[in-house]
Design a protein around this motif. Structure first.
Motif, mmCIF file in Angstrom:
data_model
loop_
_atom_site.group_PDB
_atom_site.id
_atom_site.type_symbol
_atom_site.label_atom_id
_atom_site.label_comp_id
_atom_site.label_asym_id
_atom_site.label_seq_id
_atom_site.Cartn_x
_atom_site.Cartn_y
_atom_site.Cartn_z
ATOM 1 N N ARG A 189 2.452 15.521 -4.277
ATOM 2 C CA ARG A 189 4.302 15.287 -5.089
ATOM 3 C C ARG A 189 4.602 14.322 -3.288
ATOM 4 O O ARG A 189 5.690 13.963 -3.059
ATOM 5 N N VAL A 190 4.118 14.718 -2.337
ATOM 6 C CA VAL A 190 4.377 14.256 -0.961
ATOM 7 C C VAL A 190 4.406 12.231 -0.591
ATOM 8 O O VAL A 190 2.684 11.902 -0.877
ATOM 9 N N VAL A 214 0.761 -0.865 0.205
ATOM 10 C CA VAL A 214 0.095 0.013 -0.147
ATOM 11 C C VAL A 214 1.050 0.934 0.017
ATOM 12 O O VAL A 214 1.956 1.316 0.704
ATOM 13 N N SER A 215 0.426 2.243 -1.074
ATOM 14 C CA SER A 215 0.854 3.391 -0.884
ATOM 15 C C SER A 215 -0.002 4.401 -1.062
ATOM 16 O O SER A 215 -0.930 4.057 -1.572
ATOM 17 N N SER A 230 5.937 10.011 10.600
ATOM 18 C CA SER A 230 6.066 9.251 9.737
ATOM 19 C C SER A 230 5.305 8.781 8.876
ATOM 20 O O SER A 230 5.562 7.549 7.912
ATOM 21 N N GLY A 231 3.772 8.601 9.116
ATOM 22 C CA GLY A 231 2.571 7.828 7.986
ATOM 23 C C GLY A 231 1.571 7.159 8.728
ATOM 24 O O GLY A 231 1.477 6.816 8.062
ATOM 25 N N LYS A 232 2.322 6.946 10.249
ATOM 26 C CA LYS A 232 1.724 6.236 10.666
ATOM 27 C C LYS A 232 0.237 6.498 10.605
ATOM 28 O O LYS A 232 -0.775 4.884 10.735
ATOM 29 N N ARG A 261 9.561 7.890 8.172
ATOM 30 C CA ARG A 261 9.757 8.141 6.238
ATOM 31 C C ARG A 261 8.484 6.982 5.629
ATOM 32 O O ARG A 261 9.217 6.524 4.362
ATOM 33 N N GLY A 262 7.474 6.698 6.332
ATOM 34 C CA GLY A 262 6.540 6.261 4.940
ATOM 35 C C GLY A 262 6.638 4.972 4.852
ATOM 36 O O GLY A 262 6.026 3.837 4.170
#
Lengths: 320, 365
Positions: free
Chosen positions: B15-16, B9-10, B40-42, B209-210
């Motif tokens: 653009r981020v 999954v993305s 961090s994308g959590k 960072r994702g």
């Protein structure tokens, strides 16, 4: 600012033992500001007072009625007003006007403007606050630009549209419906002047609701529309109330648009007063003063009753 | 109760790239913690599971069901937000009843369920109040009740404890975990607080960072960090890291750290030779080191350091030392008050080695 600085500096020297410094300064500042505003308002308030008093006396007052000046206080003007007797020639020959109908007309215009403004700005405000679409930013800037135009500057174009629309309307609905159409058009035209600012106001109120509340409702199983109606609308009620009041007063007070678009036989309080004052030589002014007082009442009542709400709307509601 | 699976999954915002090709399995009935610093994308991962965000690519499964394109309401999840997101114009009762009303359940069933969940969370006496009249802890319970009342397959918790004061947080931490065990519900908890993660999780997934940096049981993540980020993010104080150079003696790599030589074990030595490293990062946890007056016998990691600061915390002291210009923290028993020049000694089995370029642990290389 200069005033505040001077007070700050003067503060500690004159500080009473044990008193909170800041409170002390605030109180003094409030006193000074209150006095200044009061002083500035005095002439205006004096004139309004004369208007109200004139409506209760047998002559138009130009100064406070001192004992012995021959001024009688009476309810006769109000009686004449409500009997619809606008009297030229000092109350001898009457022109009759149905004042109740005039008040109703004014109410129809004011409430119509309110309804249109509220419906349009509550929906548009939500869209600008919550939806992402092309030209969103550009449209918002355009709307604030629209707000900068005074209604008078637009009136020729709005009138042109009105005149063009009359033909088709006459054909479709018949000649008799034109008076009703003029009311409809007036309401729309007057509302459109209020809508830009109201959209911004509503957008500000919607912006203050965190996204999480909306998401939470979506997760709970609500549709986007249900969220808007059951979760967001109740939370922006103060905003709706504020802009409804602004819109109502705008419709109630309006002279120019009503004068230009409404059929001449359909009078509102504003055009009625204008008409009465127009024949100044023959007008019986104490009755007109009573009409003027009547015309002022909603403004006074609303602003006193909703001071805090309006302040909140203006300070908190409007932001980019 | 259901297993939640993310497959490649993305999520991109313009653009981020907030979430970058993440695959995680949230096991059925277990408490999984997504741990990472802010940004961090959590939380994005959590919202992807909830359906608030749609993934830019990849698929999400609840058991066998592909929910990737389903709207939130068809996923049957309960979400507790950091700011609780209660509906301020409704009473607590109405807040909790809201999801049931939307489902069109009958009034008797709603009443029974609301009272049941209110009893479970000890908020029965608050049902008539409005959210604005409640304390933070009470609001949190109401939010939890609203999430649980619809008997969700998955309970999602987005930093639900971070707005509470420290003492209350400790209490609720325990209660929440017990409640989850009692209900046997699949729970995903997002936090940046590593202590909270350690204490509550059946499984920790460290995000930065994702990307997933490491996943596993708390102790494993703590003791065997996969990379430098995990080593320095988890632990209070976090792991010490010291840059070191590799010197070869008779074909065997030795590590020069803070002026001392350390002889790594065979396994690490082989990795160093294999990767041809001439530099490594030596890391160890503050509580795994001890302080000694003299250099120890044997082959433990030992180097000289000067005591810089002693912070007594009652249960223990945190001693900060300076070794070759680098700060090193060591946890000592409270009665110890070290000073002057000492040796920092770390048992061989506690020494962690990392590749300096990628930050990967040599054990995972």
């Amino acid at each position: 600012m200069a005033l505040r600085l001077r007070l700050r500096r003067g503060g500690p020297a004159g500080e009473a033992a044990g008193a909170d410094v800041e409170t002390l300064e605030r109180r003094r500042l409030n006193l000074v500001l209150g006095l200044a505003v009061g002083l500035g308002l005095a002439p205006v308030l004096y004139l309004y007072l004369l208007l109200v008093l004139s409506s209760f006396s047998n002559t138009m007052l130009t100064s406070l009625p001192l004992p012995g000046s021959g001024v009688e206080l009476t309810l006769r003007n109000w009686e004449m007003l409500f009997r619809g007797q606008v009297a030229p020639a000092a109350g001898k020959i009457y022109t009759t006007r149905d004042i109740v109908l005039i008040i109703l007309n004014t109410l129809v215009v004011a409430l119509g403007v309110t309804a249109v403004v509220v419906a349009a700005s509550v929906m548009a405000g939500y869209a600008f606050s919550r939806l992402r679409f092309r030209w969103r930013r550009g449209l918002m800037e355009f709307i604030i630009l629209l707000h900068a135009f005074p209604g008078v500057a637009l009136i020729i174009a709005v009138y042109a549209v009105y005149v063009w629309s009359l033909g088709p309307v006459r054909e479709l609905l018949g000649r008799d419906s034109l008076a009703a159409y003029s009311v409809f058009y007036t309401v729309l035209a007057r509302a459109s002047l209020e809508i830009p600012m109201s959209i911004w106001l509503m957008k500000g109120f919607f912006d203050r609701i965190p996204w999480e509340v909306e998401w939470s409702a979506l997760i709970d199983g609500a549709s986007r529309f249900t969220v808007w109606r059951r979760i967001l609308l109740p939370q922006v009620k103060p905003g709706i109330a504020a802009l409804a009041i602004f819109a109502f007063l705008a419709g109630w007070e309006d002279l120019i648009y009503v004068r230009v678009f409404l059929y001449p036989q359909v009078k509102t309080l504003a055009t009625f007063i204008e008409e009465s004052v127009a024949g100044l030589e023959t007008a019986y002014l104490p009755v007109v003063a009573a009409a003027g007082t009547l015309y002022l009442i909603p403004t006074i009542v609303f602003f006193i009753a909703t001071q805090r709400l309006l302040l909140e709307a203006m300070s908190g509601g409007v932001k980019g | 109760m259901v297993e939640v699976r993310l497959e490649g999954v993305s999520k991109r915002f313009g653009r981020v790239v907030a979430v970058d090709n993440v695959s995680i399995v949230f096991e059925d009935g277990r408490f999984t913690v997504l741990l990472g610093p802010s940004g961090s994308g959590k939380s994005t991962i959590l919202y992807l599971v909830a359906g608030v965000y749609k993934p830019s690519s990849g698929r999400i499964f609840f058991g066998d069901r592909d929910v990737t394109n389903l709207p939130p309401k068809e996923r049957n999840v309960g979400l507790v937000f950091q700011n609780y997101a209660l509906y301020p114009h409704m009473t607590v009762y109405e807040n909790i009843a809201f999801p049931l009303r939307l489902r069109g359940e009958d009034e008797a069933a709603i009443d029974r369920k609301v009272h049941e969940v209110a009893r479970l969370l000890h908020i029965e006496e608050l049902l008539d109040r409005r959210p604005g009249q409640l304390s933070g802890g009470q609001q949190q319970r109401v939010a939890l009740a609203r999430a649980l009342v619809k008997e969700p397959d998955v309970l999602l918790l987005d930093e639900p404890l971070s707005n509470l004061d420290a003492l209350l947080r400790l209490t609720i931490r325990g209660e929440l975990k017990k409640l989850q065990q009692k209900l046997g519900i699949t729970a995903i908890h997002v936090t940046h607080d590593q202590a909270e993660a350690m204490s509550m999780a059946d499984k920790i997934v460290v995000i930065d960072r994702g990307r997933v940096q490491q996943e596993g049981p708390p102790l494993e993540v703590y003791e065997r960090p996969r990379n430098l980020f995990v080593a320095t993010f988890i632990g209070s104080p976090p792991a010490n890291t010291l840059p070191a150079t590799v010197e070869h003696r008779d074909g065997y790599p030795l590590i020069r750290v803070a002026g001392s030589l350390y002889r790594p074990g065979e396994r690490h030595a082989a990795k160093i030779r294999e990767a041809g490293l001439d530099r490594v990062v030596v890391a160890f946890r503050p509580e795994h080191a001890r302080l000694a007056e003299h250099p120890p016998e044997g082959e433990d990691l030992a180097f000289e350091a000067e005591v810089y600061l002693v912070e007594p915390l009652g249960r223990e002291n945190i001693v900060t030392l300076e070794a070759a210009g680098m700060p090193v923290k060591v946890v000592t028993p409270p009665e110890e008050r070290p000073s002057g020049r000492l040796y920092v000694v770390v048992p061989r089995e506690r020494v962690l080695l990392f590749e300096p370029e990628t930050g990967l642990s040599l054990d995972h290389l």
